[in-house]
Design a protein around this motif. Structure first.
Motif, PDB file in Angstrom:
ATOM      1  N   ALA A   1       0.809  -1.224   0.000  1.00 48.99           N
ATOM      2  CA  ALA A   1       0.000   0.000   0.000  1.00 48.99           C
ATOM      3  C   ALA A   1       0.843   1.275   0.000  1.00 48.99           C
ATOM      4  N   PRO A   2       1.881   1.375   0.835  1.00 53.41           N
ATOM      5  CA  PRO A   2       2.652   2.617   0.852  1.00 53.41           C
ATOM      6  C   PRO A   2       3.414   2.905  -0.458  1.00 53.41           C
ATOM      7  N   ILE A   3       3.671   1.892  -1.252  1.00 51.39           N
ATOM      8  CA  ILE A   3       4.428   2.123  -2.488  1.00 51.39           C
ATOM      9  C   ILE A   3       3.563   1.992  -3.737  1.00 51.39           C
ATOM     10  N   ASP A   4       2.235   1.915  -3.564  1.00 52.00           N
ATOM     11  CA  ASP A   4       1.355   1.734  -4.718  1.00 52.00           C
ATOM     12  C   ASP A   4       1.456   2.879  -5.719  1.00 52.00           C
ATOM     13  N   LEU A   5       1.557   4.113  -5.245  1.00 54.52           N
ATOM     14  CA  LEU A   5       1.671   5.243  -6.161  1.00 54.52           C
ATOM     15  C   LEU A   5       2.941   5.108  -6.998  1.00 54.52           C
ATOM     16  N   TRP A   6       4.055   4.752  -6.368  1.00 51.13           N
ATOM     17  CA  TRP A   6       5.311   4.548  -7.096  1.00 51.13           C
ATOM     18  C   TRP A   6       5.165   3.397  -8.093  1.00 51.13           C
ATOM     19  N   LEU A   7       4.556   2.287  -7.666  1.00 49.30           N
ATOM     20  CA  LEU A   7       4.354   1.153  -8.568  1.00 49.30           C
ATOM     21  C   LEU A   7       3.535   1.558  -9.783  1.00 49.30           C
ATOM     22  N   GLY A   8       2.476   2.328  -9.556  1.00 51.13           N
ATOM     23  CA  GLY A   8       1.604   2.756 -10.644  1.00 51.13           C
ATOM     24  C   GLY A   8       2.317   3.598 -11.679  1.00 51.13           C
ATOM     25  N   ARG A   9       3.290   4.372 -11.236  1.00 48.09           N
ATOM     26  CA  ARG A   9       4.069   5.198 -12.162  1.00 48.09           C
ATOM     27  C   ARG A   9       5.156   4.394 -12.866  1.00 48.09           C
ATOM     28  N   SER A  10       5.566   3.305 -12.248  1.00 55.21           N
ATOM     29  CA  SER A  10       6.689   2.517 -12.754  1.00 55.21           C
ATOM     30  C   SER A  10       6.294   1.349 -13.643  1.00 55.21           C
ATOM     31  N   THR A  11       5.133   0.745 -13.366  1.00 53.15           N
ATOM     32  CA  THR A  11       4.746  -0.469 -14.091  1.00 53.15           C
ATOM     33  C   THR A  11       3.232  -0.636 -14.093  1.00 53.15           C
ATOM     34  N   THR A  12       2.752  -1.352 -15.074  1.00 50.38           N
ATOM     35  CA  THR A  12       1.336  -1.741 -15.069  1.00 50.38           C
ATOM     36  C   THR A  12       1.205  -3.232 -14.759  1.00 50.38           C
ATOM     37  N   LEU A  13       2.314  -3.922 -14.550  1.00 48.33           N
ATOM     38  CA  LEU A  13       2.303  -5.342 -14.243  1.00 48.33           C
ATOM     39  C   LEU A  13       1.515  -5.602 -12.964  1.00 48.33           C
ATOM     40  N   ALA A  14       0.527  -6.461 -13.045  1.00 52.86           N
ATOM     41  CA  ALA A  14      -0.319  -6.864 -11.917  1.00 52.86           C
ATOM     42  C   ALA A  14      -1.201  -5.740 -11.398  1.00 52.86           C
ATOM     43  N   ALA A  15      -1.364  -4.673 -12.172  1.00 48.89           N
ATOM     44  CA  ALA A  15      -2.245  -3.586 -11.753  1.00 48.89           C
ATOM     45  C   ALA A  15      -3.702  -4.015 -11.936  1.00 48.89           C
ATOM     46  N   ALA A  16      -4.540  -3.609 -11.010  1.00 47.48           N
ATOM     47  CA  ALA A  16      -5.965  -3.900 -11.137  1.00 47.48           C
ATOM     48  C   ALA A  16      -6.604  -3.001 -12.189  1.00 47.48           C
ATOM     49  N   PHE A  17      -6.047  -1.826 -12.364  1.00 42.17           N
ATOM     50  CA  PHE A  17      -6.570  -0.865 -13.334  1.00 42.17           C
ATOM     51  C   PHE A  17      -5.407  -0.260 -14.112  1.00 42.17           C
ATOM     52  N   ILE A  18      -5.625  -0.005 -15.380  1.00 44.06           N
ATOM     53  CA  ILE A  18      -4.642   0.692 -16.195  1.00 44.06           C
ATOM     54  C   ILE A  18      -5.331   1.915 -16.781  1.00 44.06           C
ATOM     55  N   ALA A  19      -4.747   3.065 -16.547  1.00 42.09           N
ATOM     56  CA  ALA A  19      -5.260   4.311 -17.122  1.00 42.09           C
ATOM     57  C   ALA A  19      -4.271   4.766 -18.189  1.00 42.09           C
ATOM     58  N   MET A  20      -4.800   5.165 -19.342  1.00 42.05           N
ATOM     59  CA  MET A  20      -3.938   5.634 -20.425  1.00 42.05           C
ATOM     60  C   MET A  20      -4.399   7.012 -20.865  1.00 42.05           C
ATOM     61  N   SER A  21      -3.429   7.839 -21.183  1.00 42.48           N
ATOM     62  CA  SER A  21      -3.766   9.133 -21.778  1.00 42.48           C
ATOM     63  C   SER A  21      -3.376   9.082 -23.255  1.00 42.48           C
ATOM     64  N   ALA A  22      -4.169   9.778 -24.057  1.00 39.72           N
ATOM     65  CA  ALA A  22      -3.948   9.782 -25.500  1.00 39.72           C
ATOM     66  C   ALA A  22      -4.387  11.113 -26.067  1.00 39.72           C
ATOM     67  N   VAL A  23      -3.879  11.431 -27.238  1.00 41.01           N
ATOM     68  CA  VAL A  23      -4.272  12.664 -27.922  1.00 41.01           C
ATOM     69  C   VAL A  23      -4.653  12.348 -29.356  1.00 41.01           C
ATOM     70  N   LYS A  24      -5.467  13.213 -29.892  1.00 42.36           N
ATOM     71  CA  LYS A  24      -5.831  13.114 -31.298  1.00 42.36           C
ATOM     72  C   LYS A  24      -4.765  13.902 -32.065  1.00 42.36           C
ATOM     73  N   PRO A  25      -4.135  13.265 -33.064  1.00 37.08           N
ATOM     74  CA  PRO A  25      -3.110  13.992 -33.818  1.00 37.08           C
ATOM     75  C   PRO A  25      -3.712  15.202 -34.535  1.00 37.08           C
ATOM     76  N   THR A  26      -2.943  16.267 -34.586  1.00 40.45           N
ATOM     77  CA  THR A  26      -3.415  17.450 -35.307  1.00 40.45           C
ATOM     78  C   THR A  26      -3.010  17.331 -36.761  1.00 40.45           C
ATOM     79  N   ASP A  27      -3.861  17.836 -37.640  1.00 40.16           N
ATOM     80  CA  ASP A  27      -3.545  17.852 -39.067  1.00 40.16           C
ATOM     81  C   ASP A  27      -2.622  19.015 -39.338  1.00 40.16           C
ATOM     82  N   THR A  28      -1.525  18.748 -40.046  1.00 38.29           N
ATOM     83  CA  THR A  28      -0.598  19.842 -40.380  1.00 38.29           C
ATOM     84  C   THR A  28      -0.495  20.024 -41.857  1.00 38.29           C
TER      85      THR A  28
END
Length: 77
Positions: free
Chosen positions: A50-77
């Motif tokens: 529990a005390p290192i969960d935040l660090w684990l979440g930033r370091s790995t998704t291995l064995a995570a109960a949830f995975i959050a991803m951020s994404a962007v829509k590419p801009t047309d140039t």
């Protein structure tokens, strides 16, 4: 889910790389993936992690109960 609990048999689990691929197929660019809740189903181990969960979440998704991803829509140039 990792230990085969019957509650999770009907669920679909995806890895961060699978989610990244799905995001790409939707025309987006994946930026970052983070995991959350790396607690094993054993109370003593969960208390230790529990005390290192935040660090684990930033370091790995291995064995995570949830995975959050951020994404962007590419801009047309």
């Amino acid at each position: 889910g990792l230990l085969g609990d019957p509650t999770w048999r009907a669920a679909t689990f995806r890895s961060a790389s699978e989610l990244k691929q799905l995001i790409g197929e939707a025309g987006l660019v994946a930026l970052q993936a983070r995991g959350a809740v790396h607690y094993p189903p054993y109370a003593a181990a969960a208390r230790l992690l529990a005390p290192i969960d935040l660090w684990l979440g930033r370091s790995t998704t291995l064995a995570a109960a949830f995975i959050a991803m951020s994404a962007v829509k590419p801009t047309d140039t």
